[in-house]
Structure formats: structure tokens, C-alpha cells
Design a protein around this motif. Structure first.
Motif, PDB file in Angstrom:
ATOM      1  N   THR A 150       0.835  -1.205   0.000  1.00 52.78           N
ATOM      2  CA  THR A 150       0.000   0.000   0.000  1.00 52.78           C
ATOM      3  C   THR A 150       0.867   1.251   0.000  1.00 52.78           C
ATOM      4  O   THR A 150       0.601   2.201  -0.755  1.00 52.78           O
ATOM      5  N   ASP A 153       2.533   1.672  -3.426  1.00 53.66           N
ATOM      6  CA  ASP A 153       1.569   2.134  -4.423  1.00 53.66           C
ATOM      7  C   ASP A 153       1.278   3.617  -4.244  1.00 53.66           C
ATOM      8  O   ASP A 153       1.173   4.368  -5.224  1.00 53.66           O
ATOM      9  N   TYR A 154       1.124   4.041  -3.002  1.00 56.46           N
ATOM     10  CA  TYR A 154       0.857   5.456  -2.742  1.00 56.46           C
ATOM     11  C   TYR A 154       2.021   6.321  -3.229  1.00 56.46           C
ATOM     12  O   TYR A 154       1.807   7.374  -3.849  1.00 56.46           O
ATOM     13  N   VAL A 157       1.822   6.693  -6.996  1.00 58.25           N
ATOM     14  CA  VAL A 157       0.742   7.600  -7.405  1.00 58.25           C
ATOM     15  C   VAL A 157       1.116   9.046  -7.106  1.00 58.25           C
ATOM     16  O   VAL A 157       0.889   9.946  -7.928  1.00 58.25           O
ATOM     17  N   ARG A 161       1.346  12.011  -9.803  1.00 54.96           N
ATOM     18  CA  ARG A 161       0.487  13.189  -9.648  1.00 54.96           C
ATOM     19  C   ARG A 161       1.312  14.466  -9.580  1.00 54.96           C
ATOM     20  O   ARG A 161       0.944  15.492 -10.171  1.00 54.96           O
ATOM     21  N   TRP A 188      -5.881  10.293 -11.126  1.00 54.64           N
ATOM     22  CA  TRP A 188      -4.897  10.097 -10.075  1.00 54.64           C
ATOM     23  C   TRP A 188      -5.402  10.610  -8.729  1.00 54.64           C
ATOM     24  O   TRP A 188      -4.995  10.096  -7.677  1.00 54.64           O
ATOM     25  N   ARG A 191      -7.248   7.701  -7.100  1.00 49.11           N
ATOM     26  CA  ARG A 191      -6.337   6.658  -6.608  1.00 49.11           C
ATOM     27  C   ARG A 191      -5.577   7.146  -5.384  1.00 49.11           C
ATOM     28  O   ARG A 191      -5.384   6.394  -4.423  1.00 49.11           O
ATOM     29  N   GLU A 194      -7.942   6.991  -2.434  1.00 51.50           N
ATOM     30  CA  GLU A 194      -8.184   5.616  -2.007  1.00 51.50           C
ATOM     31  C   GLU A 194      -7.030   5.068  -1.174  1.00 51.50           C
ATOM     32  O   GLU A 194      -7.223   4.535  -0.066  1.00 51.50           O
ATOM     33  N   LEU A 195      -5.814   5.197  -1.692  1.00 48.60           N
ATOM     34  CA  LEU A 195      -4.645   4.694  -0.969  1.00 48.60           C
ATOM     35  C   LEU A 195      -4.349   5.542   0.259  1.00 48.60           C
ATOM     36  O   LEU A 195      -3.979   5.016   1.315  1.00 48.60           O
TER      37      LEU A 195
END
Length: 386
Positions: A150, A153-154, A157, A161, A188, A191, A194-195
Motif C-alpha cells: 500500500t 503504491d501510494y 501515485v 500526480r 490520479w 487513486r 483511495e490509498l
């Protein structure tokens, strides 16, 4: 759980090293620069796939070598497993269990757990917010190894971004409309929210779980203190509805948090476009530490700051211990930083750990309660004392 054997190849200062360890207390004693910290750093790397001393892998590989290998035999419930990580700076690291390759190196996470006390811990209370965010995230990976995915992934992103925001900012300055970048940015945003919501939820819950343990630990290591003296509050980069006292609240489901992040991203969009930078999200949060009514940073004495840093690590150890196996406890050159009273208090608190690994420049700095096997480290050689 404990580490029974450590094998190094081209790790830091060691062309090769083979060290039998075992449960209980093991101390590595030697002058500064002889390589004693490298030994415990290698074990910690197997646990977290990162170093508590440097942020990149390149310094971990011996000068002139292209890769380093750390291998350790770990005993859990009388079962032995050999864990191995091949460190390849600039390329993907490779991991093995019992000589069998793993699809991804991060699958090693959780197989051996460590808690490290080191002189760098003072940065937890005196340093930038990034130090405290890393403390929370590293502990969450120990609690739940899947959290590493997690967080990774963050970060990806966030990087993408930020790149789009910079593109949009340059387009605006050049007189272009930047509509393409802005339309992509919306994807983005979702996402990131969410993360970011999942990270917020996990961090907030961790602080709630950790706060009473920190108070208990601070009372144990600071003379004359009570467990109500030490406090922690998680401070997000946005005002969260229902989280006015973040340290004590249970976590919300990810969806409402994600909605709040999205709303704040929309509100801050002009500022973000002006700066070309993401201004909302857990990458800008902080963990506020306090003694009584005052923040630790800027107000606490050197001794109080050290006691708080120790309390954070002791609380981490207690939290992990409550969840299952004892973590490997690493005391990296900390006794030289403590007075005699704090040395004795810390020794009493950790003496019953299944495995304690200590580094010290002077053997006399190690309290009597932690006298166990001792190795002398000098000139690249690790020798068991008689």
C-alpha cells in the motif's frame, strides 16, 4: 523466534563473515569503524528490506563489489528456515527461502521481525515529520507486511500526480490550457484518495494502540515520570470530520476518509497548480509528541528526548510482542548515550527478550543484566570471546 546464524558476502565492510549467534543476549564489542553495527544492520535489513542508517541500498554493498548477500538461519517454534536477500543497487533485489527463489523480495517481510534502538532514534523526537511518518510506516509493515505494498503504491501515485501538476503549472505559465494534464489528474486524485485513506486509517489505529504503551514505557525509563506524561496525537494534513482527537478515536472505514481527501484535493487545487506539488495526503502528516502540555520538540531536555525516543521503541516492541513472537531486539550503540540509571532501567525492561543483540564500543557500558555471549569485532574479524 531468534536468529541462529548470520552469513554476509560483500555487505558493508565484510568480504565474508560467518557468525553463530543463538538466543539470549549477544554483544558485539569494538572500536568505532570496525564493523560491529554492520552485523546488526544486516539482520534488520532482512526484517524491513531497508536500513536504519541510510535511505539507499548502494552504501550497503562493499566498495568494488556489484552486489551484497545477507543470509540468516532463523529458528521459530523449533523449525529452522534460511532467509536470504541479494542486494542489487539500481536493480531489483532477489530473495530466497531455503535456497528457493521468491517471486518478489518483499515476500520476506514478516518472516523475521526486529526492533532497533540506535543513536539515530533521537531524530524521532527532534527531527522532521518525515522521521515520525517513517517510524509509523515501518512499524505498520512489521505488524502487517501487506502494508508495504500500500505504501509503495501510494508513493508511485504521488510521484505521478506531482509530475502532472508540474506539467500543468508549466503549461499555464506558457499560456497553454493544460486541459490534458488536468483531465488525467482527476484519475490520479481518486487513486491517491483511495490509498491515502487506507494509510490514514492504519496510522490512526496504530497511534491509538501505541499511545498507552508509550506512556507506560516513558514512566519506566524517565525518573519521576508518570504514564500520563507522554502523549501522542496524529495530525493529518486536512481537517478530518469525527477525528478531533485523533489519538483516541477508532478508525473510520476507508470510503469516508477517501471522500474527505478528495474534497480537500479539490479545494486546494489552485494552490497545488501554483506550486506544482501535492499538498494533501498522508505524505504531509505528522505525529505530535508531547510531555504534559508542551511539545517534546523544542521544549524537552536532552535526557527527556532520549527517554521519549526509548519509550517509542519499547512501545513498538511491546506491541509486536503482543501479536505473537518476540521480535529480535537490537540495541545499537545506545548505552554510550545513556547515564547509568537509564542503562539499568533499559536493561531491566528488555532482559527477558528471547534474543537481544547489542553493539558497544566499550564493554563496560553494557549493564550487568545483559551480560551474555560476547564477540570482539576488530579489523574485519568477528571473534567469540572466551
Amino acid at each position: 523466534m531468534h536468529v541462529a546464524h548470520l552469513s554476509l558476502h560483500d555487505f558493508r565492510s565484510y568480504p565474508t563473515a560467518e557468525v553463530e549467534i543463538g538466543p539470549g543476549v549477544t554483544a558485539f564489542v569494538g572500536r568505532n569503524g570496525q564493523g560491529k553495527t554492520n552485523l546488526v544492520e544486516a539482520i534488520d535489513y532482512l526484517s524491513s528490506l531497508s536500513s536504519h542508517r541510510v535511505s539507499a541500498d548502494a552504501p550497503l554493498v562493499r566498495q568494488g563489489a556489484s552486489q551484497a548477500i545477507v543470509r540468516a538461519a532463523v529458528i521459530r517454534d523449533e523449525r529452522r528456515a534460511v532467509l536470504e536477500i541479494e542486494i542489487n543497487p539500481g536493480r531489483s533485489n532477489r530473495a530466497r527461502i531455503n535456497r528457493s527463489p521468491l517471486p518478489k523480495a518483499k515476500e520476506l517481510l514478516g518472516l523475521v521481525r526486529t526492533v532497533v534502538f540506535s543513536p539515530e532514534d533521537l531524530a524521532l523526537v527532534k527531527g522532521d515529520p518525515s522521521e515520525r511518518r517513517r517510524f509509523l510506516d515501518d512499524l505498520l509493515v512489521q505488524v502487517s507486511p501487506r502494508y508495504a505494498g500500500t505504501r509503495a503504491d501510494y508513493d508511485r501515485v504521488l510521484k505521478q500526480r506531482n509530475s502532472l501538476l508540474k506539467t500543468a503549472r508549466l503549461a499555464r505559465r506558457g499560456g497553454s490550457t493544460s486541459e490534458s494534464a488536468l483531465s488525467t489528474l482527476t484519475v490520479w486524485d481518486a487513486r491517491l484518495a483511495e490509498l491515502g485513506a487506507e494509510i490514514l486509517r492504519r496510522r490512526i489505529q496504530l497511534v491509538a494502540d501505541l499511545t498507552p504503551l508509550v506512556g507506560k514505557a516513558y514512566e519506566a525509563v524517565a525518573r519521576g515520570a508518570s504514564r500520563d506524561d507522554a502523549g501522542m496525537v496524529y495530525r493529518p494534513s486536512l481537517a478530518l470530520t469525527g477525528f478531533e482527537t485523533v489519538a483516541a478515536q477508532p478508525p473510520q472505514p476507508p470510503e469516508p476518509l477517501a471522500d474527505q481527501i478528495l474534497a480537500e484535493l479539490e479545494r486546494r487545487r489552485p494552490d497545488e497548480l501554483d506550486r506544482g506539488l501535492t499538498l494533501v495526503g498522508p505524505h504531509r502528516d505528522d505525529l505530535l509528541l508531547s510531555l504534559g502540555d508542551l511539545p517534546v520538540k523544542g521544549y524537552a531536555s536532552h535526557g527527556e528526548s532520549w527517554s521519549f525516543a526509548l519509550a517509542l521503541r519499547l512501545a513498538s516492541y511491546d506491541l509486536l510482542r503482543a501479536g505473537g513472537d518476540d521480535p529480535v531486539l537490537i540495541l545499537d550503540d545506545v548505552f554510550a548515550e545513556l547515564d547509568a540509571g537509564r542503562r539499568a532501567q533499559l536493561a531491566d525492561l528488555v532482559a527477558d527478550a528471547e534474543q537481544v543483540l547489542i553493539t558497544a564500543a566499550v564493554g563496560e557500558d553494557i549493564p550487568e543484566q545483559l551480560r551474555g555471549r560476547r564477540f570482539t569485532v576488530a579489523g574485519g574479524q568477528v571473534t567469540l570471546d572466551d
